[in-house]
Structure formats: structure tokens, C-alpha cells
Design a protein around this motif. Structure first.
Motif, PDB file in Angstrom:
ATOM      1  N   ALA A 148      46.066  50.399  32.125  1.00 33.01           N
ATOM      2  CA  ALA A 148      47.062  49.370  32.421  1.00 33.01           C
ATOM      3  C   ALA A 148      46.771  48.141  31.583  1.00 33.01           C
ATOM      4  CB  ALA A 148      47.051  49.013  33.900  1.00 33.01           C
ATOM      5  N   LEU A 149      47.843  47.475  31.213  1.00 31.85           N
ATOM      6  CA  LEU A 149      47.764  46.219  30.483  1.00 31.85           C
ATOM      7  C   LEU A 149      48.549  45.189  31.269  1.00 31.85           C
ATOM      8  CD1 LEU A 149      48.571  48.656  28.232  1.00 31.85           C
ATOM      9  CD2 LEU A 149      47.691  46.837  26.799  1.00 31.85           C
ATOM     10  N   ALA A 150      48.097  43.945  31.248  1.00 35.19           N
ATOM     11  CA  ALA A 150      48.807  42.888  31.965  1.00 35.19           C
ATOM     12  C   ALA A 150      48.726  41.590  31.181  1.00 35.19           C
ATOM     13  CB  ALA A 150      48.217  42.690  33.359  1.00 35.19           C
ATOM     14  N   VAL A 151      49.772  40.818  31.307  1.00 38.72           N
ATOM     15  CA  VAL A 151      49.819  39.466  30.767  1.00 38.72           C
ATOM     16  C   VAL A 151      50.138  38.549  31.938  1.00 38.72           C
ATOM     17  CG1 VAL A 151      51.006  37.882  29.207  1.00 38.72           C
ATOM     18  CG2 VAL A 151      50.604  40.241  28.510  1.00 38.72           C
ATOM     19  N   ALA A 152      49.386  37.472  32.059  1.00 39.33           N
ATOM     20  CA  ALA A 152      49.609  36.522  33.150  1.00 39.33           C
ATOM     21  C   ALA A 152      49.777  35.125  32.571  1.00 39.33           C
ATOM     22  CB  ALA A 152      48.432  36.540  34.121  1.00 39.33           C
ATOM     23  N   THR A 153      50.683  34.392  33.164  1.00 38.07           N
ATOM     24  CA  THR A 153      50.876  32.989  32.808  1.00 38.07           C
ATOM     25  C   THR A 153      50.534  32.156  34.029  1.00 38.07           C
ATOM     26  OG1 THR A 153      52.647  33.597  31.286  1.00 38.07           O
ATOM     27  CG2 THR A 153      52.514  31.280  31.934  1.00 38.07           C
TER      28      THR A 153
END
Length: 167
Positions: A148-153
Motif C-alpha cells: 500500500a502507498l499513501a499520501v497525507a496532507t
């Protein structure tokens, strides 16, 4: 505003539960790991920690610590949210992709989004969960594991923004 990226992968293992985004899926194989091996939630945790320059999941929840054996990753995500809050940050949004050959995740996607949003204290509209397959290629395509890959702001509070905005 800050952005972080997270990645996790675990190998498949017979006899283990398959947990993604806090949802236990009915499947013949699960993912191996010290905790519940929820690659989706682990990637989100690393993205959030990275956005705030707070290290990584292994620093905060080491797989050498018996306290985290079989841990519920949504609980680890809630603890991570506490770390962010203590550092003066709040979650704006999370976008994640699970890479798994099977099962197809569409039937559980909204529950995963809801679980993650609830643990993060944000609306479901601030959490995106997508899925893709390995198309028969690589460790995912051979069903040897999942990733899994995730981007968070995140956004800093007014006090933190003043401290981090530079001269």
C-alpha cells in the motif's frame, strides 16, 4: 501545509487474517506481520508521520516490542493522531492505494474509508482508498504479498505555522 508519503508491504500467509483499513476480509490468506499486518493503515501512519517529520511507524510501534504483537492497526493510527496533535498538526486529507491481486476490494472500500476517517477524526470525504492489481507481475501478481502507498496532507496550527514559516 505539509505532505508525507507512506509505503508498506507484507507477505501473504495461510492461516492469517486479511485486514485492510481495519476491515477483516473473508479470504483464504492473510498478511504476515507482528501486528494485524494492515498494510493500508501502516502506509497511512507512515505518510502522516512523514508529513510532520516525526519518524516512522517502526520508531513509534516497533515490531520488536511484545506490546504490539497482534495490535489493531487502527489503534496505532489513533495513537499516531495523538502524536500529530501534540506536535501541533491536524490531518487535512489522506489518499491511499492498496496493491493486491485478490480479493477485489470494491465491496469493502467504503468501510475502509469510514474506518480510517473515524480513526483520524476527519470526514469520509477527506479519505480516499483505491485498489489496483499486479496483473500477474511481481510479488503482488504472484499473490506472494500485498502493498500500500499513501499520501497525507496535514496543516499546522496557527502557532506551529508561525514557527515553521521561516524568517
Amino acid at each position: 501545509m505539509r505532505t508525507g508519503i507512506g509505503y508498506d508491504c507484507h507477505r501473504s500467509e495461510a492461516g492469517r487474517r486479511l485486514v485492510l483499513g481495519g476491515v477483516q476480509l473473508d479470504h483464504d490468506r492473510g498478511l504476515a506481520g507482528h501486528s494485524d499486518a494492515d498494510v493500508l493503515t501502516h502506509a497511512v501512519i507512515d505518510a502522516l508521520l512523514g508529513a510532520c517529520a516525526l519518524g516512522d511507524i517502526g520508531q513509534h510501534f516497533p515490531d520488536t516490542d511484545p506490546a504490539y504483537a497482534g495490535a489493531d492497526s487502527l489503534e496505532l493510527l489513533r495513537a499516531t493522531l495523538g502524536l500529530l496533535g501534540a506536535a501541533g498538526f491536524a490531518v487535512v486529507n489522506v489518499d491511499a492505494t492498496v496493491v493486491i491481486e485478490r480479493p477485489r476490494l470494491a465491496p469493502w472500500r467504503e468501510q475502509m474509508r469510514s474506518n480510517l476517517a473515524g480513526a483520524l477524526g476527519v470526514g469520509i470525504d477527506a479519505v480516499s482508498v483505491k485498489a489496483t492489481r499486479g496483473e500477474g507481475m511481481g510479488f503482488v501478481g504472484r499473490e506472494e504479498g500485498a502493498a500500500a502507498l499513501a499520501v497525507a496532507t496535514v496543516v499546522a496550527s496557527d502557532d506551529e505555522q508561525g514557527m515553521n514559516s521561516g524568517p
